[in-house]
Design a protein around this motif. Sequence first.
Motif, mmCIF file in Angstrom:
data_model
loop_
_atom_site.group_PDB
_atom_site.id
_atom_site.type_symbol
_atom_site.label_atom_id
_atom_site.label_comp_id
_atom_site.label_asym_id
_atom_site.label_seq_id
_atom_site.Cartn_x
_atom_site.Cartn_y
_atom_site.Cartn_z
ATOM 1 N N PRO A 263 0.766 -1.320 -0.023
ATOM 2 C CA PRO A 263 0.075 -0.045 -0.080
ATOM 3 C C PRO A 263 0.740 1.298 0.076
ATOM 4 C CG PRO A 263 -0.917 -1.499 1.648
ATOM 5 C CD PRO A 263 0.588 -2.001 0.961
ATOM 6 N N GLY A 264 0.308 2.232 -0.702
ATOM 7 C CA GLY A 264 1.292 3.509 -0.989
ATOM 8 C C GLY A 264 2.265 3.469 -1.963
ATOM 9 N N SER A 265 2.669 2.466 -2.282
ATOM 10 C CA SER A 265 3.656 2.473 -3.778
ATOM 11 C C SER A 265 3.088 2.822 -4.848
ATOM 12 C CB SER A 265 4.019 1.090 -3.842
ATOM 13 O OG SER A 265 4.699 0.588 -2.453
ATOM 14 N N ARG A 266 3.896 3.671 -5.555
ATOM 15 C CA ARG A 266 3.378 3.963 -7.019
ATOM 16 C C ARG A 266 4.732 4.403 -7.874
ATOM 17 N NH1 ARG A 266 4.292 9.604 -7.130
ATOM 18 N NH2 ARG A 266 4.835 10.711 -5.158
ATOM 19 N N TYR A 267 4.339 4.194 -9.029
ATOM 20 C CA TYR A 267 5.518 4.307 -9.962
ATOM 21 C C TYR A 267 6.132 5.474 -9.936
ATOM 22 C CZ TYR A 267 3.551 0.050 -12.141
ATOM 23 O OH TYR A 267 3.037 -1.320 -12.249
ATOM 24 N N PRO A 268 7.413 5.605 -10.026
ATOM 25 C CA PRO A 268 8.359 7.085 -9.841
ATOM 26 C C PRO A 268 8.375 7.999 -10.999
ATOM 27 C CG PRO A 268 9.722 4.999 -10.359
ATOM 28 C CD PRO A 268 8.499 4.548 -10.354
ATOM 29 N N MET A 269 7.788 7.506 -12.183
ATOM 30 C CA MET A 269 7.972 8.324 -13.419
ATOM 31 C C MET A 269 6.573 8.405 -14.127
ATOM 32 S SD MET A 269 11.862 7.390 -14.528
ATOM 33 C CE MET A 269 13.104 7.853 -13.438
ATOM 34 N N GLY A 270 6.393 9.230 -14.947
ATOM 35 C CA GLY A 270 5.003 9.244 -15.822
ATOM 36 C C GLY A 270 4.904 7.693 -16.586
ATOM 37 N N GLN A 271 6.140 7.617 -17.215
ATOM 38 C CA GLN A 271 6.163 6.411 -18.000
ATOM 39 C C GLN A 271 6.963 5.110 -17.575
ATOM 40 O OE1 GLN A 271 8.011 7.319 -22.032
ATOM 41 N NE2 GLN A 271 7.942 4.982 -22.404
ATOM 42 N N ARG A 272 6.337 4.054 -17.642
ATOM 43 C CA ARG A 272 6.942 2.886 -17.097
ATOM 44 C C ARG A 272 7.998 2.287 -17.928
ATOM 45 N NH1 ARG A 272 6.666 -2.688 -17.774
ATOM 46 N NH2 ARG A 272 6.589 -4.080 -16.204
ATOM 47 N N HIS A 273 9.304 2.016 -17.289
ATOM 48 C CA HIS A 273 10.299 1.607 -18.150
ATOM 49 C C HIS A 273 10.765 0.277 -17.636
ATOM 50 C CE1 HIS A 273 11.041 5.666 -19.417
ATOM 51 N NE2 HIS A 273 10.729 6.236 -18.454
ATOM 52 N N PRO A 274 11.504 -0.389 -18.563
ATOM 53 C CA PRO A 274 11.727 -1.897 -18.132
ATOM 54 C C PRO A 274 12.620 -2.001 -17.130
ATOM 55 C CG PRO A 274 12.157 -1.428 -20.347
ATOM 56 C CD PRO A 274 11.898 -0.313 -19.732
ATOM 57 N N TRP A 275 13.653 -1.123 -16.861
ATOM 58 C CA TRP A 275 14.514 -1.207 -15.699
ATOM 59 C C TRP A 275 14.848 0.298 -14.946
ATOM 60 C CZ3 TRP A 275 16.237 -5.867 -14.437
ATOM 61 C CH2 TRP A 275 15.953 -6.796 -15.219
ATOM 62 N N TYR A 276 15.281 0.292 -13.893
ATOM 63 C CA TYR A 276 15.750 1.616 -13.263
ATOM 64 C C TYR A 276 16.920 1.480 -12.528
ATOM 65 C CZ TYR A 276 10.514 2.343 -14.002
ATOM 66 O OH TYR A 276 9.399 2.624 -14.461
ATOM 67 N N LEU A 277 17.656 2.389 -12.616
ATOM 68 C CA LEU A 277 19.149 2.475 -11.844
ATOM 69 C C LEU A 277 18.855 3.657 -10.836
ATOM 70 C CD1 LEU A 277 21.982 1.354 -11.616
ATOM 71 C CD2 LEU A 277 22.497 3.277 -12.917
ATOM 72 N N LEU A 278 19.119 3.358 -9.430
ATOM 73 C CA LEU A 278 19.108 4.075 -8.254
ATOM 74 C C LEU A 278 20.608 4.556 -8.155
ATOM 75 C CD1 LEU A 278 17.664 5.657 -6.044
ATOM 76 C CD2 LEU A 278 17.695 3.535 -4.731
ATOM 77 N N VAL A 279 20.982 5.788 -8.070
ATOM 78 C CA VAL A 279 22.238 6.280 -7.781
ATOM 79 C C VAL A 279 22.275 7.345 -6.750
ATOM 80 C CG1 VAL A 279 24.195 7.449 -9.094
ATOM 81 C CG2 VAL A 279 22.643 6.220 -10.429
ATOM 82 N N GLU A 280 23.200 6.953 -5.868
ATOM 83 C CA GLU A 280 23.315 7.786 -4.930
ATOM 84 C C GLU A 280 24.912 8.228 -4.683
ATOM 85 O OE1 GLU A 280 20.877 8.389 -1.214
ATOM 86 O OE2 GLU A 280 22.522 7.588 -0.195
ATOM 87 N N ALA A 281 25.221 9.398 -4.371
ATOM 88 C CA ALA A 281 26.531 9.991 -4.124
ATOM 89 C C ALA A 281 26.773 10.836 -3.016
ATOM 90 C CB ALA A 281 27.145 10.709 -5.236
ATOM 91 N N SER A 282 27.805 10.798 -2.254
ATOM 92 C CA SER A 282 28.051 11.541 -0.861
ATOM 93 C C SER A 282 28.951 12.190 -0.791
ATOM 94 C CB SER A 282 27.713 10.762 0.433
ATOM 95 O OG SER A 282 28.433 9.685 0.206
#
Length: 473
Positions: A263-282
């Motif tokens: 519950p509460g989850s939703r797609y992060p972009m307007g269009q659905r993509h086959p793959w996603y890459l989460l990038v974090e830098a610090s």
Amino acid sequence: MTAALLDRLGPEVVLTGQAAEGFVRDERGLFDGVPAAVVLPRCTEEVALAVRTCAENRIPVVPQGGGTGLVGGAVPVGRGEQVLLNLRRMNRIRAVYAEDFALVAEAGCVLAEVRAAAERADRLFPLSLASEGSCQLGGNLATNAGGLNVVRYGNTRDLVLGLEVVLADGTVWNGLQRLRKDNTGYDVKQLFVGSEGTLGVITAASLRLFPLPRRTSTALLGLVDIKSLVPLLELARRCFDDRVSSLELLPAAGLDLLVRHVPGSRYPMGQRHPWYLLVEASSSTVRGDLDAVMDAFLTTALDSGHAADAVLAVDRADADRLWALRENLSEAQKRAGGTVKHDVSVPLSEVGEFVIAGTRLVHERLPGAQVIALGHVGDGNVHFNVLPSPGQSARDTHLWHRVNEFVHELVARFGGSISAEHGIGLLKREAHAEHADPVRLRLQAAVKQALDPLQIMNPGKVLSQDVTGGKTR
């Protein structure tokens, strides 16, 4: 069998009967067992006394941390034959040495508490796992846990300066040094990191700390094709140097499960993509604009065609929402009925091709099944999970063996490992014996025999009976 333990340690430390059964936990529900007793030591001396008593009476010992392991490494085998040694009472932060960038903590400390203790001293302990609110340091060390920040800081073994260990005869080795350099022969501490309690019991550790990050930048990219993954990993390294802390692959199939079951989850972009890459830098400095570097990275990724869309987190709350997509994937798989899980690693340049080849095999051999491939791709670690077709169960032993057989064969063809960060335990013991180099197995068995000649430390885990020559209890 347990009378000697009760006599020496007393009923406050040694639990038997129904009180002991409540401590048996397997995260996946694949294994069960009934311990002869549960020992809850409060200090290293009580651990040593318990192990020495077990050695004198030839009673097998199963060390246990938070019980969040995924390969059955901390589950007793059999019914009333093994003693479970649970270290949750040993949960003190013994000392923080801010100037040395070091911290000494006991094995029963919950990982989140270790990280918090470091942060209070304006330092970072970078080991970060989805289970950090319940997993314990001893288990992290015993399994050489990986997690989200390996690409920058390394696995758990890279974060250890020294250990305190109770050996299989009850002797205590105090190796809690804070030195960065010590070239006096074999690095003994590394024998115990990743040994899954089969060589001794880790009771405390001296850990490396780092400067606390002052700025963090997080973004999510939508990919048209997983073949874009390797160029993006290279681009991230080039743009951020050593400031990239996380590179996480998320599949659209996994987000579908999230939206459907959490519950509460939703797609992060307007269009659905086959793959996603989460990038974090610090960065631990206040100079420069990390978001500007991230923006340049995203612009290049989009202009090159390797990314079709991108979202830049505007604040920490926004970043947490992106991270929730990754962190809730395990829960979504559980609610969907469970998956046949694989924790494998391949060379960085082969991650995309491995996922493609593995997905093709699953579709050919298991019509109707779905691949949920995700993980820490910045270090080549892929959690290649298979959601069975309707009517099949992820707990079906026959299905497990069938899927494991062709996935592990594929991993071998790619020059990879069948266990990147979860360990071997019971679940992968036979596969380890089948796929590991024979010379390596012989060396591992020799170490086991040297440090645990009575074969009482977590017997039946990691090494098969044929390799150790011992009796599986």
